[in-house]
Write an enzyme that holds these catalytic residues in place. Structure first.
Site, PDB file in Angstrom:
ATOM      1  N   ASP A   1       1.059  -1.439   0.322  1.00  0.00           N
ATOM      2  CA  ASP A   1       0.046  -0.068  -0.197  1.00  0.00           C
ATOM      3  C   ASP A   1       1.138   1.305   0.122  1.00  0.00           C
ATOM      4  O   ASP A   1       1.927   1.022   0.856  1.00  0.00           O
ATOM      5  CB  ASP A   1      -1.442  -0.016   1.035  1.00  0.00           C
ATOM      6  CG  ASP A   1      -1.981   1.261   1.366  1.00  0.00           C
ATOM      7  OD1 ASP A   1      -1.915   2.003   0.234  1.00  0.00           O
ATOM      8  OD2 ASP A   1      -2.539   1.623   1.848  1.00  0.00           O
TER       9      ASP A   1
ATOM     10  N   ASP B   1      -3.766   7.548  -3.486  1.00  0.00           N
ATOM     11  CA  ASP B   1      -3.066   6.000  -2.227  1.00  0.00           C
ATOM     12  C   ASP B   1      -3.411   4.827  -2.995  1.00  0.00           C
ATOM     13  O   ASP B   1      -4.654   4.820  -3.754  1.00  0.00           O
ATOM     14  CB  ASP B   1      -4.464   6.326  -0.936  1.00  0.00           C
ATOM     15  CG  ASP B   1      -4.086   5.556   0.410  1.00  0.00           C
ATOM     16  OD1 ASP B   1      -3.724   4.622  -0.245  1.00  0.00           O
ATOM     17  OD2 ASP B   1      -4.746   6.226   0.666  1.00  0.00           O
TER      18      ASP B   1
ATOM     19  N   HIS C   1     -11.333   6.680   2.305  1.00  0.00           N
ATOM     20  CA  HIS C   1     -11.303   7.756   2.199  1.00  0.00           C
ATOM     21  C   HIS C   1     -11.670   9.113   2.124  1.00  0.00           C
ATOM     22  O   HIS C   1     -11.020   8.567   0.640  1.00  0.00           O
ATOM     23  CB  HIS C   1     -10.275   7.867   3.429  1.00  0.00           C
ATOM     24  CG  HIS C   1      -9.228   7.161   2.926  1.00  0.00           C
ATOM     25  ND1 HIS C   1      -8.373   7.796   2.814  1.00  0.00           N
ATOM     26  CD2 HIS C   1      -8.632   5.813   3.115  1.00  0.00           C
ATOM     27  CE1 HIS C   1      -7.315   7.577   1.994  1.00  0.00           C
ATOM     28  NE2 HIS C   1      -7.626   5.853   2.572  1.00  0.00           N
TER      29      HIS C   1
ATOM     30  N   HIS D   1      -7.181  11.660   5.768  1.00  0.00           N
ATOM     31  CA  HIS D   1      -8.367  10.366   6.314  1.00  0.00           C
ATOM     32  C   HIS D   1      -9.586  11.212   6.017  1.00  0.00           C
ATOM     33  O   HIS D   1      -9.505  11.790   7.203  1.00  0.00           O
ATOM     34  CB  HIS D   1      -7.965   9.491   7.069  1.00  0.00           C
ATOM     35  CG  HIS D   1      -7.066   8.421   6.740  1.00  0.00           C
ATOM     36  ND1 HIS D   1      -5.309   8.142   7.292  1.00  0.00           N
ATOM     37  CD2 HIS D   1      -7.327   7.200   6.030  1.00  0.00           C
ATOM     38  CE1 HIS D   1      -5.193   6.908   6.839  1.00  0.00           C
ATOM     39  NE2 HIS D   1      -6.097   6.510   5.593  1.00  0.00           N
TER      40      HIS D   1
ATOM     41  N   GLU E   1     -10.734   1.494  -1.076  1.00  0.00           N
ATOM     42  CA  GLU E   1      -9.702   0.490  -0.414  1.00  0.00           C
ATOM     43  C   GLU E   1     -10.683  -1.509   0.019  1.00  0.00           C
ATOM     44  O   GLU E   1     -10.854  -0.755   1.188  1.00  0.00           O
ATOM     45  CB  GLU E   1      -8.681   0.583   0.083  1.00  0.00           C
ATOM     46  CG  GLU E   1      -9.392   1.916   1.380  1.00  0.00           C
ATOM     47  CD  GLU E   1      -7.506   1.794   2.316  1.00  0.00           C
ATOM     48  OE1 GLU E   1      -7.220   0.878   2.373  1.00  0.00           O
ATOM     49  OE2 GLU E   1      -7.549   3.052   2.229  1.00  0.00           O
TER      50      GLU E   1
ATOM     51  N   GLU F   1      -6.246  -0.941  -3.616  1.00  0.00           N
ATOM     52  CA  GLU F   1      -6.750   0.610  -3.669  1.00  0.00           C
ATOM     53  C   GLU F   1      -6.439   1.317  -4.747  1.00  0.00           C
ATOM     54  O   GLU F   1      -5.584   1.629  -4.882  1.00  0.00           O
ATOM     55  CB  GLU F   1      -5.902   0.867  -2.385  1.00  0.00           C
ATOM     56  CG  GLU F   1      -6.629   2.190  -1.788  1.00  0.00           C
ATOM     57  CD  GLU F   1      -6.144   2.757  -0.353  1.00  0.00           C
ATOM     58  OE1 GLU F   1      -5.195   1.875  -0.290  1.00  0.00           O
ATOM     59  OE2 GLU F   1      -6.506   3.648   0.001  1.00  0.00           O
TER      60      GLU F   1
HETATM   61 MN    MN Z   1      -3.558   3.061   1.186  1.00  0.00          MN
HETATM   62 MN    MN Z   2      -5.898   4.553   2.104  1.00  0.00          MN
END
Ligand code: MN
Ligand code: MN
Length: 293
Positions: A87, A98, A157, A165, A190, A278
């Site tokens: 990640d 992300d 998020h 976030h 995700e 994600e």
């Molecule tokens: Mn992530």
């Molecule tokens: Mn994330």
């Protein structure tokens, strides 16, 4: 060029780079390679490409779902049978991409497909007017169709400048209502699929922290930590990034006095396997633009 165009271009630049680096990093996950070498090479590539890490590279194995990364001097080696979540978060001028994928060193193909297909189905449903609860409903249904459970207490998020976030929260399980999506929103979806309980718990080990308050520190190791993390502007950092000794006492002091927030490793029940996929996207007039694809 309008302000918005510049902002979206920064998101796109971060996304294209994150895609490239994630693929490279995932390619380093091989039986016999050390986790530390893989993490350091992948993190270094982000810097060499002219961007910065939005958070330490998360590499979480098997029942661990998130928030693990290499420890200082980590001797763990990828092994046959492992299921490795990679990640990556990168940012360009604070604008974040992300993105995550799962590398299967065993026989977990359907489990990986469950989170991948759930992510694709949710992305396909993103457009203005859709409620985030509908996305969670889609994610749960696709994962259950594959014979697994979604992890209910991990979510997608919103993303904002130097803010990982934010709103909206994107559930991984069926929900009524939620936030109504609007054009221009930026967020990450995700899904996590698991053979375990569907709920992650905090382990005792902590590798990742973020600064949440500014307080003077007297302890030399605490001062060194704060000097190291000041340029992060509140984004998470790794214990491994702090130079020198007595880092542990500094970290625990700063957590106790409310300067740092710890992110313990999150795991499902022992013996279980968790997969994750994600992407980050920008909501457009009639759908979304995935920045990390
Ligand atoms: Mn992530
Ligand atoms: Mn994330």
């Amino acid at each position: 060029m309008s302000m918005d165009d510049e902002v979206f271009d920064a998101y796109r630049e971060a996304g294209a780079l994150a895609r490239k680096v994630l693929r490279h990093g995932a390619g380093l996950v091989k039986e016999g390679t050390t986790l530390l070498d893989m993490v350091e090479e992948t993190e270094q590539m982000v810097i060499e490409e002219g961007a910065l890490l939005a958070f330490p590279l998360n590499v979480s194995s098997n029942d661990a779902a998130a928030h693990d990364t290499a420890m200082p001097g980590d001797e763990r080696v990828f092994a046959r049978g492992d299921l490795i979540k990679v990640d990556l978060g990168v940012h360009v001028d604070g604008y974040i991409a992300d993105t995550a994928m799962t590398v299967d060193l065993g026989n977990h193909g359907q489990l990986v497909e469950a989170s991948r297909a759930a992510l694709e189905a949710a992305i396909g449903a993103v457009r203005p007017g859709v409620a985030t609860g509908e996305l969670g409903t889609i994610i749960q249904a696709v994962i259950e169709e594959h014979g697994y459970k979604p992890v209910g207490n991990l979510t997608g998020h919103g993303l904002d400048r130097y803010d990982l976030h934010g709103k909206p929260m994107i559930p991984n399980i069926a929900m009524n209502g939620g936030t109504i999506l609007e054009e221009g929103m930026v967020f990450a979806i995700e899904p996590f699929a698991t053979t375990g309980s569907g709920k992650v718990a905090e382990a005792s080990r902590v590798e990742i922290y973020k600064q949440i308050a500014a307080r003077p520190a007297r302890l030399p190791s605490a001062r060194r930590i704060l000097e190291t993390v000041r340029p992060r502007r509140g984004l998470p950092f790794s214990r491994r990034w702090v130079p020198g000794d007595k880092v542990e006492i500094g970290l625990s002091t700063l957590v106790r006095n409310g300067t740092l927030h710890p992110f313990p490793v999150l795991h499902d029940i022992p013996g279980s396997f968790v997969s994750q996929n994600e992407h980050t996207m920008i909501v457009t007039a009639d759908g979304c633009e995935v920045t990390t694809r």
